[in-house]
Design a protein around this motif. Structure first.
Motif, PDB file in Angstrom:
ATOM      1  N   GLY A 154       9.220 145.269  99.730  1.00 52.64           N
ATOM      2  CA  GLY A 154       9.442 146.046  98.460  1.00 52.64           C
ATOM      3  C   GLY A 154      10.512 147.137  98.621  1.00 52.64           C
ATOM      4  N   THR A 155      10.573 147.825  99.893  1.00 49.71           N
ATOM      5  CA  THR A 155      11.613 148.621  99.992  1.00 49.71           C
ATOM      6  C   THR A 155      13.069 148.066  99.967  1.00 49.71           C
ATOM      7  OG1 THR A 155      10.138 149.854 101.417  1.00 49.71           O
ATOM      8  CG2 THR A 155      12.358 150.217 101.792  1.00 49.71           C
ATOM      9  N   PHE A 156      13.026 147.006 100.648  1.00 50.16           N
ATOM     10  CA  PHE A 156      14.366 146.273 100.629  1.00 50.16           C
ATOM     11  C   PHE A 156      14.941 145.808  99.234  1.00 50.16           C
ATOM     12  CE2 PHE A 156      16.838 142.163 100.688  1.00 50.16           C
ATOM     13  CZ  PHE A 156      17.900 142.446 101.523  1.00 50.16           C
ATOM     14  N   LEU A 157      13.724 145.364  98.461  1.00 48.95           N
ATOM     15  CA  LEU A 157      14.432 145.022  96.825  1.00 48.95           C
ATOM     16  C   LEU A 157      14.651 146.348  96.165  1.00 48.95           C
ATOM     17  CD1 LEU A 157      14.063 142.658  94.916  1.00 48.95           C
ATOM     18  CD2 LEU A 157      11.692 143.607  94.370  1.00 48.95           C
ATOM     19  N   GLY A 158      13.869 147.588  96.385  1.00 45.78           N
ATOM     20  CA  GLY A 158      14.396 148.515  95.878  1.00 45.78           C
ATOM     21  C   GLY A 158      15.643 149.161  96.167  1.00 45.78           C
ATOM     22  N   GLN A 159      15.923 149.042  97.525  1.00 44.17           N
ATOM     23  CA  GLN A 159      17.405 149.634  97.747  1.00 44.17           C
ATOM     24  C   GLN A 159      18.329 148.644  97.471  1.00 44.17           C
ATOM     25  OE1 GLN A 159      16.496 149.603 102.167  1.00 44.17           O
ATOM     26  NE2 GLN A 159      15.640 151.616 102.395  1.00 44.17           N
ATOM     27  N   HIS A 160      18.116 147.484  97.411  1.00 38.54           N
ATOM     28  CA  HIS A 160      19.225 146.474  96.724  1.00 38.54           C
ATOM     29  C   HIS A 160      19.339 146.219  95.336  1.00 38.54           C
ATOM     30  CE1 HIS A 160      19.268 145.738 101.086  1.00 38.54           C
ATOM     31  NE2 HIS A 160      20.396 145.146 100.934  1.00 38.54           N
ATOM     32  N   LEU A 161      18.284 146.213  94.511  1.00 38.76           N
ATOM     33  CA  LEU A 161      18.213 146.126  92.943  1.00 38.76           C
ATOM     34  C   LEU A 161      17.872 147.397  92.241  1.00 38.76           C
ATOM     35  CD1 LEU A 161      16.771 142.552  92.914  1.00 38.76           C
ATOM     36  CD2 LEU A 161      18.907 143.171  92.864  1.00 38.76           C
ATOM     37  N   GLY A 162      17.415 148.496  92.939  1.00 38.74           N
ATOM     38  CA  GLY A 162      16.801 149.590  92.352  1.00 38.74           C
ATOM     39  C   GLY A 162      15.468 149.783  92.471  1.00 38.74           C
ATOM     40  N   TRP A 163      14.800 151.026  92.344  1.00 41.39           N
ATOM     41  CA  TRP A 163      13.330 151.187  92.675  1.00 41.39           C
ATOM     42  C   TRP A 163      12.659 150.520  91.593  1.00 41.39           C
ATOM     43  CZ3 TRP A 163      10.707 153.605  89.205  1.00 41.39           C
ATOM     44  CH2 TRP A 163      11.421 154.624  88.354  1.00 41.39           C
ATOM     45  N   ARG A 164      13.157 150.455  90.524  1.00 43.99           N
ATOM     46  CA  ARG A 164      12.404 150.063  89.401  1.00 43.99           C
ATOM     47  C   ARG A 164      12.305 148.529  89.573  1.00 43.99           C
ATOM     48  NH1 ARG A 164      12.593 153.423  85.013  1.00 43.99           N
ATOM     49  NH2 ARG A 164      14.365 155.068  85.303  1.00 43.99           N
ATOM     50  N   ALA A 165      13.018 147.708  90.158  1.00 49.79           N
ATOM     51  CA  ALA A 165      12.745 146.262  90.464  1.00 49.79           C
ATOM     52  C   ALA A 165      11.663 146.057  91.301  1.00 49.79           C
ATOM     53  CB  ALA A 165      14.126 145.847  91.119  1.00 49.79           C
ATOM     54  N   THR A 166      11.308 146.965  92.108  1.00 49.45           N
ATOM     55  CA  THR A 166      10.085 146.880  93.023  1.00 49.45           C
ATOM     56  C   THR A 166       8.981 146.928  92.171  1.00 49.45           C
ATOM     57  OG1 THR A 166      11.154 147.632  95.005  1.00 49.45           O
ATOM     58  CG2 THR A 166       8.837 148.090  94.900  1.00 49.45           C
ATOM     59  N   PHE A 167       8.693 147.684  91.389  1.00 57.91           N
ATOM     60  CA  PHE A 167       7.764 147.994  90.255  1.00 57.91           C
ATOM     61  C   PHE A 167       7.383 146.836  89.270  1.00 57.91           C
ATOM     62  CE2 PHE A 167       7.904 152.294  92.147  1.00 57.91           C
ATOM     63  CZ  PHE A 167       6.523 152.437  92.409  1.00 57.91           C
ATOM     64  N   TRP A 168       8.727 146.266  88.872  1.00 59.38           N
ATOM     65  CA  TRP A 168       8.537 145.162  88.054  1.00 59.38           C
ATOM     66  C   TRP A 168       8.008 144.096  88.894  1.00 59.38           C
ATOM     67  CZ3 TRP A 168       8.480 144.989  83.194  1.00 59.38           C
ATOM     68  CH2 TRP A 168       9.162 145.827  82.392  1.00 59.38           C
ATOM     69  N   ALA A 169       8.445 143.889  90.163  1.00 55.65           N
ATOM     70  CA  ALA A 169       7.857 142.716  91.053  1.00 55.65           C
ATOM     71  C   ALA A 169       6.317 143.070  91.102  1.00 55.65           C
ATOM     72  CB  ALA A 169       8.450 142.750  92.298  1.00 55.65           C
ATOM     73  N   ILE A 170       5.714 144.239  91.464  1.00 59.93           N
ATOM     74  CA  ILE A 170       4.466 144.725  91.583  1.00 59.93           C
ATOM     75  C   ILE A 170       3.547 144.211  90.369  1.00 59.93           C
ATOM     76  CG2 ILE A 170       2.896 146.592  92.218  1.00 59.93           C
ATOM     77  CD1 ILE A 170       4.902 147.605  93.655  1.00 59.93           C
ATOM     78  N   THR A 171       4.234 144.512  89.138  1.00 59.40           N
ATOM     79  CA  THR A 171       3.426 144.075  87.966  1.00 59.40           C
ATOM     80  C   THR A 171       3.315 142.645  87.874  1.00 59.40           C
ATOM     81  OG1 THR A 171       4.699 145.936  86.982  1.00 59.40           O
ATOM     82  CG2 THR A 171       3.915 144.440  85.775  1.00 59.40           C
TER      83      THR A 171
END
Length: 407
Positions: free
Chosen positions: A156-173
């Motif tokens: 999730g941290t890797f995803l947020g660092q490369h695609l923006g932190w919002r991408a992480t929360f979309w993934a969690i959703t």
């Protein structure tokens, strides 16, 4: 659905509960690695951004009791589905937040389901299997939380660092949606834990049992000691053990591996003997913390200590949850939720005690020593509680499921 026997495979409903636990664990912890980005995006200081973590923890403590109390009369499967919808809404708000206030609202909403989900989910998980496998079933549900630490948070941290932190929360959703579908399809409507035993009055009556309160105290102290040591572990690793800052995330993955293994082994052992497991694990955790504090200057021994601290620290979780459910057996839902809140109270207590030792100038091994003392206090309370339970059993014809005489 037929309940499993000792040698049968575990029901698929436990997997759905574990996926829900994975999503909840991810939304709780992944924010730590994304705080710099979030703070920059909303133009707030690091300390203000840190309230996204503290606010979540406070919401967990409140939701674990208040929300569980509010749904005590409702069948548990629909409640679990509603809690997962709440989780999805909260993370969706975080993903689309255009200011700090909306982001905080999303965090609070998502956190409200945390305590109630684990509290009610533990009751449902125990009802999906035979009595001899209940602690193991609870451990399997909590395995989702440990996997979130081992794999989910780094990804999730890797995803947020490369695609923006919002991408992480979309993934969690999205994970929340998968968990919702799994709960709907795989958790049977009726199990041994699917129907509430009574209303709020019945649930509150469980708190008249002294062992329920003693269980909560053991949870606060036993788990709080480990978390207090872990809160400041980055400082210990870099300032005392001499590790480079860049190695800390990988060392924390090792700690997470310990969490995963300890959780499963603790659940299995608790099914054999609940109290013996708790006494052994808390005693071993105290020794590991003291040993860690003494040998933190050695990188090799620090690596070993991290793994063991994670293993013994989380090996306490299934038996602690099982103990309070055992003594609140007639109406375990609210007590189970209260125990989830107690874990978070322990987190706060341990972090505060560790912070006090650092502020006092005692060095970066002091929180580990403090954690050992707090855990030892939890072991002392547990031993006293076991003695009281045995004394009570000797004075009345107690139901055998209420007293574990194998400790």
């Amino acid at each position: 659905m037929r309940r499993t026997g000792p040698h049968q495979s575990l029901p698929a409903g436990l997997l759905a509960l574990a996926v829900g636990a994975f999503g909840i664990g991810l939304t709780e912890f992944v924010i730590m690695g994304l705080l710099p980005q979030v703070a920059a995006d909303f133009a707030v200081t690091e300390s203000v951004a840190g309230w996204l973590i503290s606010g979540y923890a406070l919401s967990v403590a409140v939701g674990g009791v208040a929300l569980t109390a509010a749904v005590t009369r409702l069948p548990r499967k629909p409640v679990l589905l509603g809690l997962m919808v709440l989780f999805i809404v909260g993370n969706l708000l975080s993903a689309i937040a255009d200011d700090y206030a909306v982001m905080m609202t999303g965090r609070v909403v998502a956190a409200l389901c945390h305590g109630a989900f684990f509290g009610i989910g533990a009751v449902v998980a125990a009802g999906l299997v035979a009595p001899a496998r209940r602690a193991g079933a609870i451990a399997l549900m909590f395995a989702g939380l440990t996997v979130a630490n081992v794999l989910g948070v780094p990804f999730g941290t890797f995803l947020g660092q490369h695609l923006g932190w919002r991408a992480t929360f979309w993934a969690i959703t999205g994970i929340g949606v998968v968990a919702l579908a799994g709960l709907a399809l795989l958790v049977p409507a009726r199990t041994a834990g699917s129907q509430p035993a009574g209303g709020l009055r019945g649930e509150l009556h469980a708190f008249t049992h002294p062992q329920v309160w003693l269980s909560l105290v053991v949870t606060v102290l036993g788990f709080g000691g480990m978390f207090g040591a872990f809160t400041y572990i980055a400082y210990t690793l870099t300032e005392v053990s001499g590790f480079a800052t860049g190695t800390v995330p990988w060392l924390l993955v090792l700690f997470g591996v310990g969490l995963f293994a300890g959780n499963l082994l603790g659940g299995r052992a608790a099914d054999v003997s609940l109290h013996r497991t708790l006494v052994t694990v808390l005693g071993a955790l105290t020794a590991v913390l003291a040993g860690f504090a003494l040998t933190a200057g050695s990188q090799v021994l620090t690596v070993v200590s991290l793994l063991l601290m994670g293993a013994f620290g989380f090996a306490t979780v299934p038996p602690l949850q099982m103990r309070i459910m055992r003594y609140a057996h007639a109406a375990p839902t609210l007590a189970s939720g209260a125990n989830i809140a107690a874990f978070n109270v322990g987190n706060a207590l341990g972090a505060w005690v560790g912070g006090v030792t650092i502020s006092a100038g005692l060095g970066y091994t002091a929180p580990i020593w403090a954690g050992a003392v707090v855990t030892l206090a939890g072991l002392g309370v547990l031993l006293g509680a076991i003695r009281l339970a045995r004394r009570a059993a000797g004075h009345r014809a107690a139901a055998p499921e209420l007293v574990d005489t194998t400790a």
